[in-house]
Design an enzyme around this catalytic site. Structure first.
Site: not given
Ligand code: EPU
Length: 332
Positions: A199
């Site tokens: 990012r």
């Molecule tokens: N999870 C939950 N509850 C929630 C959200 C997530 O239990 O409300 C769990 C998911 O089930 C999963 C884990 O937490 O096991 C990680 O969640 P997710 O795969 O959604 O990834 P994230 O770390 O929350 C990151 C990026 C996103 C990107 C996704 C997928 C950051 C801050 N966010 O989210 O990026 O789309 O991975 O690649 O690094 C952005 O940059 O604006 C963004 C949305």
């Protein structure tokens, strides 16, 4: 005093900004400048600098929260600097600046007979929309941008912050980026000389004005099928169709090199585990789909959003002793 400035492009005084961001909150800009070419953008930048005005650049406003009130100085919008071209001859990139209007118009139409049929490169100006580029790639049957399906914003913002997700990042397909340096000069950065990270495009204070993207020749049905598959997956876990600024907080565990999250702690999961999904402040609410998204249910203010952010931060601090840091940009 600033009222007497002769701007080299469309200039709007005291212009509202909320609708120019995906979260749709915030006040107005003292000056909103709308250049329509990279050269006009540079001229506008130089005039603002000459008048010692604060300068901010607005792309698609996708990762940005703007405070309520009036932002002093100028906001340069890239919205009108949005053309896309194809190289004229294989192996040779003609920069948009060097093209005749006739050549440019011909190349802009992706349905027109291609001049360099098997050359899967696109020359793109900063304000071109990422969803538009993803769609163009699918129509052309070119692979490489599928991972950006459902990502809002523009090419410039996407390169500046290396937009992407689990299926790939924008810098994966960058050949060259043209930037405007703080000293007002253009510079072309080849991919090999750039150092993008998670990012983060690694371009510091420079403004992206355009890029050459190199995709891979594929088949339009396969490309479209992959795009659909990724979008369906994304829609299950993120509020893709609602007004939001993407993920609000950085993951406290930090990212692993290569864009993967460490998996130690996801901010979204943390917020979810504390039962904060659906928490509201005015018309702003924590998404019921993903804890790290705040959505605008219609008519939210930046004050609502920042109130909600503070509340989440203190609840997480109290319950887990973890300090959540904001990932989105804030203009105040
Ligand atoms: N999870 C939950 N509850 C929630 C959200 C997530 O239990 O409300 C769990 C998911 O089930 C999963 C884990 O937490 O096991 C990680 O969640 P997710 O795969 O959604 O990834 P994230 O770390 O929350 C990151 C990026 C996103 C990107 C996704 C997928 C950051 C801050 N966010 O989210 O990026 O789309 O991975 O690649 O690094 C952005 O940059 O604006 C963004 C949305």
């Amino acid at each position: 005093m600033t009222l007497s400035i002769e701007w080299p492009c469309v200039a709007l005084a005291n212009s509202p900004l909320a609708k120019r961001t995906t979260l749709k909150v915030g006040g107005s800009a003292e000056w909103l400048l709308e250049p329509s070419t990279p050269d006009e953008l540079r001229e506008a930048y130089l005039v603002a600098k000459e008048h010692k005005l604060e300068i901010r650049v607005l792309g698609g406003g996708a990762n940005l929260i703007i405070d309520d009130g009036v932002l002093p100085g100028v906001v340069i919008s890239t919205e009108r600097v949005r053309r896309t071209f194809r190289p004229l001859d294989p192996g040779e990139v003609i920069h948009p600046d060097d093209m005749t209007e006739e050549q440019a118009n011909k190349l802009f139409d992706i349905e027109a007979p291609a001049i360099a049929v098997n050359d899967p490169r696109l020359i793109v100006w900063a304000g071109a929309s990422l969803p538009g580029l993803v769609r163009a790639a699918s129509l052309l049957g070119w692979s490489g941008l599928e991972g950006l399906i459902g990502v809002p914003g523009t090419l410039g913002g996407g390169i500046a912050m290396n937009a992407g997700g689990r299926w790939g990042e924008l810098w994966d397909v960058v050949d060259m980026v043209r930037i405007l340096r703080p000293d007002g000069e253009f510079e072309d950065i080849q991919r090999a000389d750039a150092n993008p990270g998670y990012r983060n495009g690694g371009l510091g204070e420079c403004i992206v004005v355009g890029a050459v993207l190199r995709l891979t020749l594929d088949n339009k049905h396969r490309v479209a099928a992959r795009q659909r598959e990724y979008l369906l997956e994304k829609c299950k876990v993120q509020p893709v169709t609602e007004s939001s600024a993407g993920c609000i907080f950085k993951n406290p565990g930090g990212p692993k090199a290569g864009g993967e999250n460490s998996g130690e702690i996801s901010a979204g999961r943390l917020i979810d585990e504390l039962g904060l999904k659906g928490l509201e402040r005015g018309a702003a609410a924590v998404s019921k789909l993903h804890g790290n998204f705040i959505v605008n249910r219609g008519g939210a203010t930046a004050t609502d959003v920042f109130g909600l952010i503070s509340e989440i931060q203190s609840r997480v601090q109290e319950a887990r002793n973890i300090e959540l840091e904001i990932e989105v940009k804030r203009w105040r």
